[in-house]
Design a protein around this motif. Structure first.
Motif, short mmCIF file in Angstrom:
data_model
loop_
_atom_site.label_atom_id
_atom_site.label_comp_id
_atom_site.label_asym_id
_atom_site.label_seq_id
_atom_site.Cartn_x
_atom_site.Cartn_y
_atom_site.Cartn_z
N THR A 1 28.64 -6.40 37.47
CA THR A 1 28.19 -5.93 38.78
C THR A 1 27.54 -7.07 39.58
OG1 THR A 1 27.81 -3.78 37.80
CG2 THR A 1 26.78 -4.18 39.94
N GLY A 2 28.06 -7.30 40.75
CA GLY A 2 27.48 -8.30 41.65
C GLY A 2 27.87 -9.73 41.32
N ALA A 3 28.64 -9.96 40.26
CA ALA A 3 28.99 -11.34 39.88
C ALA A 3 30.37 -11.70 40.44
CB ALA A 3 28.99 -11.49 38.37
N GLU A 4 30.57 -13.00 40.59
CA GLU A 4 31.81 -13.44 41.21
C GLU A 4 32.93 -13.70 40.22
OE1 GLU A 4 32.36 -16.95 43.94
OE2 GLU A 4 30.54 -15.98 44.73
N ARG A 5 32.61 -14.33 39.10
CA ARG A 5 33.67 -14.72 38.16
C ARG A 5 33.31 -14.35 36.72
NH1 ARG A 5 35.65 -19.29 39.62
NH2 ARG A 5 34.56 -19.70 41.57
N GLU A 6 32.47 -13.31 36.58
CA GLU A 6 32.01 -12.96 35.23
C GLU A 6 32.44 -11.54 34.85
OE1 GLU A 6 28.04 -15.34 34.35
OE2 GLU A 6 28.06 -14.47 36.35
N TYR A 7 32.87 -11.41 33.61
CA TYR A 7 33.45 -10.16 33.13
C TYR A 7 32.88 -9.83 31.74
CZ TYR A 7 36.61 -10.96 36.98
OH TYR A 7 37.11 -11.15 38.24
N VAL A 8 33.04 -8.60 31.32
CA VAL A 8 32.57 -8.19 29.99
C VAL A 8 33.63 -7.34 29.31
CG1 VAL A 8 30.04 -8.20 30.20
CG2 VAL A 8 31.32 -6.29 31.14
N SER B 1 39.23 -12.27 45.40
CA SER B 1 37.78 -12.23 45.16
C SER B 1 37.41 -13.11 43.96
CB SER B 1 37.29 -10.79 44.95
OG SER B 1 37.98 -10.19 43.90
N LEU B 2 38.38 -13.40 43.11
CA LEU B 2 38.16 -14.41 42.05
C LEU B 2 38.89 -15.68 42.49
CD1 LEU B 2 37.34 -15.47 39.27
CD2 LEU B 2 39.36 -14.36 38.31
N ARG B 3 38.13 -16.69 42.80
CA ARG B 3 38.72 -17.95 43.27
C ARG B 3 38.64 -19.00 42.19
NH1 ARG B 3 38.56 -17.69 49.12
NH2 ARG B 3 37.24 -15.93 49.61
N ARG B 4 39.75 -19.72 42.00
CA ARG B 4 39.71 -20.82 41.03
C ARG B 4 38.84 -21.94 41.57
NH1 ARG B 4 45.40 -21.15 38.59
NH2 ARG B 4 46.24 -19.15 39.17
N HIS B 5 38.29 -22.72 40.63
CA HIS B 5 37.56 -23.91 41.06
C HIS B 5 38.54 -24.93 41.63
CE1 HIS B 5 33.66 -22.82 39.56
NE2 HIS B 5 34.13 -22.57 38.34
N ASP B 6 38.07 -25.64 42.60
CA ASP B 6 38.90 -26.71 43.15
C ASP B 6 38.59 -27.97 42.35
OD1 ASP B 6 40.41 -28.33 44.63
OD2 ASP B 6 39.12 -28.33 46.41
N ARG B 7 39.42 -28.25 41.38
CA ARG B 7 39.09 -29.33 40.43
C ARG B 7 39.60 -30.70 40.84
NH1 ARG B 7 40.04 -25.06 37.05
NH2 ARG B 7 38.18 -24.46 35.90
N GLY B 8 40.60 -30.74 41.65
CA GLY B 8 41.17 -32.04 42.00
C GLY B 8 42.10 -32.50 40.91
N VAL B 9 42.99 -33.40 41.24
CA VAL B 9 44.03 -33.81 40.28
C VAL B 9 43.48 -34.61 39.12
CG1 VAL B 9 46.14 -33.72 41.66
CG2 VAL B 9 44.57 -35.64 41.94
N ALA B 10 42.32 -35.28 39.33
CA ALA B 10 41.81 -36.18 38.29
C ALA B 10 41.15 -35.41 37.13
CB ALA B 10 40.80 -37.13 38.89
N PHE B 11 40.86 -34.13 37.34
CA PHE B 11 40.12 -33.39 36.30
C PHE B 11 41.03 -33.05 35.12
CE2 PHE B 11 38.63 -29.51 34.31
CZ PHE B 11 37.29 -29.81 34.09
N ASP B 12 40.62 -33.45 33.95
CA ASP B 12 41.38 -33.09 32.75
C ASP B 12 40.51 -32.16 31.91
OD1 ASP B 12 42.57 -32.89 30.28
OD2 ASP B 12 43.40 -34.92 30.35
N HIS B 13 40.79 -30.88 32.02
CA HIS B 13 39.97 -29.86 31.37
C HIS B 13 39.83 -30.12 29.86
CE1 HIS B 13 38.53 -25.87 30.24
NE2 HIS B 13 39.50 -25.83 29.36
N ASP B 14 40.97 -30.42 29.23
CA ASP B 14 40.95 -30.59 27.78
C ASP B 14 39.93 -31.63 27.35
OD1 ASP B 14 42.88 -28.76 27.67
OD2 ASP B 14 44.52 -30.12 27.11
N VAL B 15 39.97 -32.77 28.02
CA VAL B 15 39.12 -33.88 27.63
C VAL B 15 37.67 -33.64 28.06
CG1 VAL B 15 38.74 -36.36 27.90
CG2 VAL B 15 41.07 -35.45 27.79
N GLU B 16 37.52 -33.23 29.32
CA GLU B 16 36.17 -33.08 29.88
C GLU B 16 35.34 -32.09 29.08
OE1 GLU B 16 35.13 -34.55 32.90
OE2 GLU B 16 37.06 -35.53 33.29
#
Ligand SMILES: Cc1cc2nc3c(=O)[nH]c(=O)nc-3n(C[C@H](O)[C@H](O)[C@H](O)COP(=O)(O)OP(=O)(O)OC[C@H]3O[C@@H](n4cnc5c(N)ncnc54)[C@H](O)[C@@H]3O)c2cc1C
Length: 464
Positions: A350-357, A391-406
């Motif tokens: 309730t009231g959260a933007e990107r959080e679920y249970v 209403s659920l927006r992805r983060h704007d990570r940019g091309v340089a962001f490597d999720h796996d490594v970061e």
């Protein structure tokens, strides 16, 4: 304009908690094909599976085989497991939401409901949560000890957890010795002097929340059978209108009442229509005072219990309360105190933007393992609907962001003793090998240090 769900990089989701609801949520997220998804699962323990490892009774090995399903989910190429990471301690909620497009909490219910009666905190009065965690080898309960030197234990509550606890206290040690029960509990239960476990329900026999198979198997697991007072299972108020499950339970209970318990060492006594009023003792538990209840039927058919004024005092050295698990507030998320759950609308906090249970922290501690599948699927459907609606927006990570490594480097900064899926596989193999050597499914490692020694010695912590 709402972003197209199909566009761009994968949706990156953190699932917090690796019990049934966490795994079913991961499965729902990964099995749909409309949006590419990556799931990172965080677990505060070094081991996954939540209550399947640390709640389900050790003498119910078939139920634990559901873990095979979770292992298949964990093998998915877009899934990662990060154990020994306590969200709220090692990492904050805000840090997770800053890095993940969505965060789904499947943290279960970490405590229990209290009785709220005098004497509840006397030594010898304990929670089933603690006792269950202890016999199942949950690291946080490894140091607990329970005084099993008396003759009678009283279990307050008339649900399956109460039956689990009673059965474990009455099982012959030889039988328990073939299970994955924690070794410390096996030793203590082998030496136990308890000869009677009295399980006590507030309302009538037909209102008990036991499931029939669990009720029916009791004599098979105990040494001398089950004692039921025939007077408590006679004609019941509103009997005609009882559910089929309640009628089945009643039939089993009447069977027990007709069969006197065979002479033997240990027995389970099932008693109804009693409310605990006080736990008494000089420095520790010595007796429990109960109010005897009469049953009333409301206009809507609800069967209630009212105090008759009669009192009954039962000597006991150990009192276990098993009146329900309860969720705890988490990281500042809105909490429904009455129900003990994170406030949510069909899974969206309730009231959260990107959080679920999902699971017990979403709907409360009810249902069987499979119930969490539907519950998690509802949450994931909500999440994708939010994504589609914008209403659920992805983060704007940019091309340089490597999720796996970061993510891995960030996690290692926060928790150098990170356990990956590979680390868990090493623990699992070691436990199973120790079990195979002694005719048991596994010998559980209980101390976190022991678990980490195995995982960290050989696992390679690298990005996917
Ligand atoms: C004693 C007992 C016996 C049961 N026996 C049966 C049975 O025989 N059959 C059956 O069908 N059902 C049984 N159940 C019910 C079943 O276990 C639950 O339905 C199920 O486990 C709920 O799943 P969950 O994922 O919501 O919570 P859980 O299984 O509790 O999983 C929650 C996970 O989240 C982790 N976690 C919590 N907080 C954090 C945090 N801050 N950071 C990271 N991780 C965190 C926990 O360590 C845990 O691994 C039993 C329940 C109990 C209590």
């Amino acid at each position: 304009m709402a972003p197209s769900p199909r566009a761009g990089k994968p949706l990156i989701v953190a699932v917090v908690g690796s019990g049934p609801s966490g795994f079913y949520a991961a499965s729902s997220l990964l099995e749909q094909t409309a949006v590419p998804v990556r799931v990172d699962m965080f677990e505060r323990l070094a081991t996954p599976w939540g209550l399947v490892r640390s709640g389900v009774a050790p003498d119910h090995p078939k139920i634990k085989t559901v873990s095979g399903v979770y292992e298949q989910i964990a093998a998915h190429a877009n899934f990662r497991f990060f154990g020994n990471v306590h969200i709220g301690r090692d990492i904050t909620r805000e840090e997770l939401t800053a890095r993940y497009d969505a965060v789904l909490y499947a943290v279960g219910t970490q405590t229990d409901r209290r009785l709220g009666i005098p004497g509840e905190d006397l030594p010898g009065s304990v929670s089933a949560v603690d006792f269950v965690g202890w016999y199942n080898g949950h690291p946080e309960y490894a140091d607990f000890s329970f005084d099993l030197s008396g003759e009678r234990a009283v279990v307050i509550g008339a649900g399956n957890v109460a039956l689990d606890v009673a059965r474990l206290l009455c099982s012959p040690a030889q039988r328990l010795g073939r299970t994955d029960i924690a070794d410390h509990a096996l030793t203590a239960l082998r030496d136990s002097s308890i000869t009677e476990v009295m399980v006590v329900g507030r309302r009538g026999a037909a209102q008990a929340a036991f499931t029939t198979p669990e009720l029916r198997e009791l004599p098979e697991f105990t040494e001398s059978g089950v004692d039921v007072d025939p007077a408590e299972v006679g004609p019941q108020p509103g009997e005609e209108a009882l559910s089929r499950a309640a009628k089945r339970n009643l039939a089993v209970l009447r069977g027990y009442a007709d069969t006197p318990a065979a002479p033997g060492r240990r027995r389970v006594a099932l008693r109804f229509q009693r409310t605990p009023l006080e736990i008494r003792g000089d420095g520790r538990v010595e007796e429990v005072v109960f109010a005897r209840n009469a049953l009333t039927v409301g206009e809507d058919g609800w069967v209630g219990a009212v105090d008759t004024g009669e009192r009954e005092t039962v000597p006991a050295n150990l009192v276990l309360r098993a009146v329900g698990y309860r969720g705890v507030a988490f990281g500042g998320l809105p909490f429904d105190e009455r129900r003990g759950v994170i406030a949510n609308e069909r899974g969206r906090v309730t009231g959260a933007e990107r959080e679920y249970v999902a699971g017990w922290i979403k709907r409360g501690p009810t249902g069987i393992i499979g119930t969490n599948r539907k519950c998690a699927a509802e949450t994931v459907a909500r999440l994708f609907a939010d994504l589609a609606e914008g209403s659920l927006r992805r983060h704007d990570r940019g091309v340089a962001f490597d999720h796996d490594v970061e993510i891995v480097s960030w996690l290692l900064e926060r928790q150098p003793h990170l356990v990956t899926e590979e680390g868990w596989q090493l623990i699992d193999a070691a436990e199973r090998a120790a079990g195979a050597a002694s005719g048991r499914p596994r010998v559980k490692l209980v101390l976190t240090d022991e678990l980490l020694d195995i995982a960290l010695e050989r696992q390679s912590v690298t990005p996917r």
